[in-house]
Every structure is written in C-alpha cells, then in structure tokens.
Design an enzyme around this catalytic site. Sequence first.
Site, PDB file in Angstrom:
ATOM      1  N   LYS A   1     -27.863   6.638  35.442  1.00 41.60           N
ATOM      2  CA  LYS A   1     -27.212   6.168  34.212  1.00 41.60           C
ATOM      3  C   LYS A   1     -27.076   7.306  33.207  1.00 41.60           C
ATOM      4  CE  LYS A   1     -29.697   4.059  30.764  1.00 41.60           C
ATOM      5  NZ  LYS A   1     -29.332   4.586  29.438  1.00 41.60           N
ATOM      6  N   ASN A   2     -28.209   7.999  32.958  1.00 40.46           N
ATOM      7  CA  ASN A   2     -28.218   8.993  31.883  1.00 40.46           C
ATOM      8  C   ASN A   2     -27.391  10.237  32.216  1.00 40.46           C
ATOM      9  OD1 ASN A   2     -29.677   7.280  30.363  1.00 40.46           O
ATOM     10  ND2 ASN A   2     -31.617   8.391  30.501  1.00 40.46           N
TER      11      ASN A   2
ATOM     12  N   ARG B   1     -26.613   4.138  22.644  1.00 35.24           N
ATOM     13  CA  ARG B   1     -26.775   5.386  21.932  1.00 35.24           C
ATOM     14  C   ARG B   1     -26.043   6.547  22.604  1.00 35.24           C
ATOM     15  NH1 ARG B   1     -30.257   8.321  18.245  1.00 35.24           N
ATOM     16  NH2 ARG B   1     -30.456  10.414  19.078  1.00 35.24           N
TER      17      ARG B   1
ATOM     18  N   ASP C   1     -33.686   2.361  16.687  1.00 37.54           N
ATOM     19  CA  ASP C   1     -33.681   1.879  18.059  1.00 37.54           C
ATOM     20  C   ASP C   1     -35.049   1.297  18.304  1.00 37.54           C
ATOM     21  OD1 ASP C   1     -34.093   2.207  21.041  1.00 37.54           O
ATOM     22  OD2 ASP C   1     -32.010   2.858  20.839  1.00 37.54           O
TER      23      ASP C   1
ATOM     24  N   ASP D   1     -39.545   7.531  30.006  1.00 38.27           N
ATOM     25  CA  ASP D   1     -38.892   6.327  30.524  1.00 38.27           C
ATOM     26  C   ASP D   1     -39.724   5.621  31.600  1.00 38.27           C
ATOM     27  OD1 ASP D   1     -36.834   6.723  28.790  1.00 38.27           O
ATOM     28  OD2 ASP D   1     -35.365   7.359  30.276  1.00 38.27           O
TER      29      ASP D   1
HETATM   30  C1  UD1 Z   1     -32.499  10.618  26.390  1.00 37.82           C
HETATM   31  C2  UD1 Z   1     -32.428   9.426  27.328  1.00 37.82           C
HETATM   32  C3  UD1 Z   1     -33.670   8.568  27.205  1.00 37.82           C
HETATM   33  C4  UD1 Z   1     -34.914   9.403  27.404  1.00 37.82           C
HETATM   34  C5  UD1 Z   1     -34.900  10.620  26.473  1.00 37.82           C
HETATM   35  C6  UD1 Z   1     -36.072  11.562  26.711  1.00 37.82           C
HETATM   36  C7  UD1 Z   1     -30.066   8.956  27.436  1.00 37.82           C
HETATM   37  C8  UD1 Z   1     -28.967   8.020  27.088  1.00 37.82           C
HETATM   38  N1  UD1 Z   1     -31.277   8.623  26.971  1.00 37.82           N
HETATM   39  O1  UD1 Z   1     -32.493  10.108  25.049  1.00 37.82           O
HETATM   40  O2  UD1 Z   1     -33.610   7.541  28.195  1.00 37.82           O
HETATM   41  O3  UD1 Z   1     -36.055   8.618  27.126  1.00 37.82           O
HETATM   42  O4  UD1 Z   1     -33.679  11.370  26.660  1.00 37.82           O
HETATM   43  O5  UD1 Z   1     -36.111  11.960  28.023  1.00 37.82           O
HETATM   44  O6  UD1 Z   1     -29.893   9.947  28.122  1.00 37.82           O
HETATM   45  N2  UD1 Z   1     -34.933  13.749  18.072  1.00 37.82           N
HETATM   46  C9  UD1 Z   1     -34.859  14.102  16.750  1.00 37.82           C
HETATM   47  N3  UD1 Z   1     -33.676  14.613  16.286  1.00 37.82           N
HETATM   48  C10 UD1 Z   1     -32.575  14.759  17.076  1.00 37.82           C
HETATM   49  C11 UD1 Z   1     -32.673  14.380  18.438  1.00 37.82           C
HETATM   50  C12 UD1 Z   1     -33.865  13.878  18.911  1.00 37.82           C
HETATM   51  O7  UD1 Z   1     -35.815  13.990  15.999  1.00 37.82           O
HETATM   52  O8  UD1 Z   1     -31.530  15.227  16.588  1.00 37.82           O
HETATM   53  C13 UD1 Z   1     -36.214  13.229  18.598  1.00 37.82           C
HETATM   54  C14 UD1 Z   1     -36.121  11.776  19.048  1.00 37.82           C
HETATM   55  O9  UD1 Z   1     -36.350  10.898  17.971  1.00 37.82           O
HETATM   56  C15 UD1 Z   1     -37.221  11.704  20.078  1.00 37.82           C
HETATM   57  C16 UD1 Z   1     -37.183  13.082  20.720  1.00 37.82           C
HETATM   58  O10 UD1 Z   1     -36.527  13.929  19.786  1.00 37.82           O
HETATM   59  O11 UD1 Z   1     -38.456  11.529  19.467  1.00 37.82           O
HETATM   60  C17 UD1 Z   1     -36.479  13.160  22.067  1.00 37.82           C
HETATM   61  O12 UD1 Z   1     -35.176  12.675  21.954  1.00 37.82           O
HETATM   62  P1  UD1 Z   1     -34.007  13.131  22.947  1.00 37.82           P
HETATM   63  O13 UD1 Z   1     -34.526  14.030  23.991  1.00 37.82           O
HETATM   64  O14 UD1 Z   1     -32.873  13.593  22.100  1.00 37.82           O
HETATM   65  O15 UD1 Z   1     -33.628  11.734  23.637  1.00 37.82           O
HETATM   66  P2  UD1 Z   1     -32.204  11.093  23.806  1.00 37.82           P
HETATM   67  O16 UD1 Z   1     -31.221  12.119  24.221  1.00 37.82           O
HETATM   68  O17 UD1 Z   1     -31.917  10.220  22.652  1.00 37.82           O
END
Ligand code: UD1
Length: 418
Positions: A23-24, A93, A117, A306
């Site tokens: 999916k991701n 998202r 979220d 996850d």
């Molecule tokens: C993606 C996956 C999700 C997985 C996660 C970590 C998808 C759709 N989702 O989510 O299933 O659990 O990676 O492997 O692919 N953060 C910030 N600022 C930002 C971006 C992130 O503070 O600009 C923080 C987030 O709140 C979180 C952490 O960084 O605590 C990791 O987030 P991130 O790796 O960006 O996850 P996603 O890409 O949202």
Amino acid sequence: MVARFRIVGGARLHGEVQISGAKNSALKLMAAALLAPGISTIRNVPDIADVDIMAELLTRLGCTVVHGAGEVKITVPEKLSHRAEYDLVRRMRASINVLGPLVARMKAAEVALPGGDAIGSRGLDFHIKGLEALGAQIHNEHGYVIATAPTGLSGAEIVLDFPSVGATENIMTAAVLAKGVTTIDNAAREPDIVDLGEFLIAMGAKIEGLGSPKITITGVKELSPTTHETIPDRIVAGTWAFAAAMTQGDITIRGANASHLEVPLEKLASAGAVVTTTTDGIRVHMENRPQAIDIATLPYPGFPTDLQPMVITLNAIAVGDAIVTENVFEGRFMFVNELIRLGAQINIDGHHAAIRGILRLSAAPVVATDIRAGAGLVLAGLVSDGITFVDDAFHVDRGYPNFAEQLQALGADVTRVE
Ligand code: UD1
C-alpha cells in the site's frame, strides 16, 4: 452500512497466504506518476480502498485512471489542476504526496492540511522546510498548504531532523525536476523509498544513494511515463508472521520479501518461532506459547511502528513480561485501551508499554482506531476465549485486502458483519 469483524477465538492458523503489492509504495508511485505526461502503468497494486481514494484524487487533478486486476493505468495530461481537496486528504494522509510532483511540474500546489490522525500529530514541517529549501514559497491559508515556485525549483542541501518517509518522498519527487543537484541527509531508508526512487529512475530521473541515509538527486528537464511493479507489502507479510506465532500456527507467506523484515523475523525467532525463508516467501511455524519479546520501534531498518500492535498483542498472551517502546508515533498506544478491554495486562508510561503475558484474552466488543490497530485487534480476537467483535472494519480494509476471507482460508472463524 458500517461493517465489523466477528472473530471466534481459538484457531491455530495453518496454510498459505499470498502477499500483494505494498500500500505505502503503490500510493506514492501513483502520486509520482503526475511527474510525466503520458500513460504510466503501476502493477501489483493491492485491492484496497486507499488505491481508489488516490485514483479519485488523480482524476480530480485531471488524469484518467483505470484501475482493475492489480493494475492501475494513469493517463497524465500536459496541464494538471493543482488543488487536492480536504474531503480526500482527510480520508488518506498519503494524499500529501501530490505536493512535491505538483510544485515541480505545475509550479503551484494547494493541498489540504491532513490534520490530526488517530496515531499522533504527524506534522508537515519537514516536507515544507525541504520544499522551501528547493525554492518554493509556502504558506497556509484556510486549511490548505499553498506552494508556488514561479521561477521553478533549484537543487539544495537538505538535512532532515528525523528520517521522515513522507518528507523524503515529497522532496525527492520535487528535486527530480529541479535545476542542479539536491542532497537529502538523514533520508528515510524504507523499501518504499527505494521502490519510489527506482520508479523515478525508470522515468529518467538521476538518483543515487537510495536505501542509504544520503540521497543525491540531479535534476532533469523532463521525465517520461513508465511501467513499474510495486514491491510486496512487508507490513501485511509481517502481520501474517506475527499471526502465525501468536496462534501457534504455521503460515507460508508467499510473495513476501524476507530481506525487508529482518528485525521482525529475528524477534519472532527469539519468541520461539521457526522462521524459514522459502524460494518465494517466508514460513513461520510455532509449536508453543510465544516467549515475551522487548521491542523498540524505529525508522527502517529498525522494527516498524506499523507492526507495533501485532507485537503488543503477541506479548499479551506470551510467557513472561515485555517492554514495547514506541519511538515514531506518539498516539499509537490508543489501541492498547482496546486490548485492555480484552483482558490484556498492560501499563503505559509515556512511550513505553509494560506487558505481562497471560494465557488467553477474553472476548469483548472493541473498536479499530487505525489500519494496524484494527488488524492487531482481529488477531487478538483469535487468541481470546469467546466471540470478539471489532467495530469500524473500514480501517482494516484500507490496508488488508480480503482480510476475513484470508483468515477463513487459514482455518479461522472470522466473518464481516454489516
Ligand atoms: C509513513 C507510513 C506509515 C508509517 C510511517 C513510519 C504511509 C502512507 N504511511 O507515514 O504507515 O507508520 O511512514 O514508517 O506511507 N513528522 C514530523 N514532521 C514532518 C513529518 C513527520 O514531525 O514533517 C513526524 C511524524 O509526526 C512522526 C514521524 O515524524 O512522528 C515519522 O513520520 P513519517 O516517517 O513522515 O511517516 P509518514 O510518512 O506520515
């Protein structure tokens, strides 16, 4: 009609499952297709609700999307519209992944802020800082991120505070069309990032260092459409691996890539499972009650956040005590309250969960709060006495194609009821 899962406890899962595309990865590949006018084809796409949401988003941006039999064909026009509306972004998202491609190609993007979220605050600051470093001007207005780059984007040296998956993707998909060289330090190393990078390279992008903490991108003038096969879903595969271990079953997970799951499989072995890598997948076999295992979630190649609900559920019925530490999403322990309703003995202290294993859980109605929590609760139902109902099944549908049918094929009595 709202659907729920009905799970009769006690099954030992036996048999084979087939893993489809991640999916991701698939969702990000679909968004990245926006970078090249023409027809891009993405194969091995999972049959899940989120793919339909991304297809709808791309359609509203002006693409024609045909989705069928594990394949998505996206016809991307020369001129795209550049607004991703709130009604779609709030449902998924990954919609935020259109930001980078739109700024790069249309020099403008308006993407609704995804908001809070159920698994934590999930900011966008790294995405925004990264795109600003490439020369985009960005502000928030009426709940939307408004980005413009009237004179185009230029390469920059970007250092991420945290190896965010989404930020790495948005920066990568913008930098491929920027003038000059971009480096991303402390980049995410997930297999999804490598898959996306390889898709972009097949489109004509110049990228080095995929899978390492430093990615170097040399911008090109334009990209061409391509055909690409999505990598297998390591989180779905990992879910089945944990399901086999906690139900003392034996599952062959066909199509799974064991090298994407090194840490989770090592942990399962230390819980007592026999893990073997076969020519086309992984077999997980467990004879006895699992031993408790301590785990800390971390960015890849660490233990994936996850799979945290699966490891907590396993520990809830294991022999011994365990500590599970959540380092990626602060809100992810919400699901623990549901597990406690099933009789699990868990104490939360900040981002640590202390779990005391008991022989069996005790069936009760519970509610899925996100995709992975939902899957974890269905598995918890299998190791409970009695009949468990997991409400809000739609969360699980977002990540697990035909979950109830697959569990039935493995010998469990699990149905969806409307
Ligand atoms: C993606 C996956 C999700 C997985 C996660 C970590 C998808 C759709 N989702 O989510 O299933 O659990 O990676 O492997 O692919 N953060 C910030 N600022 C930002 C971006 C992130 O503070 O600009 C923080 C987030 O709140 C979180 C952490 O960084 O605590 C990791 O987030 P991130 O790796 O960006 O996850 P996603 O890409 O949202």
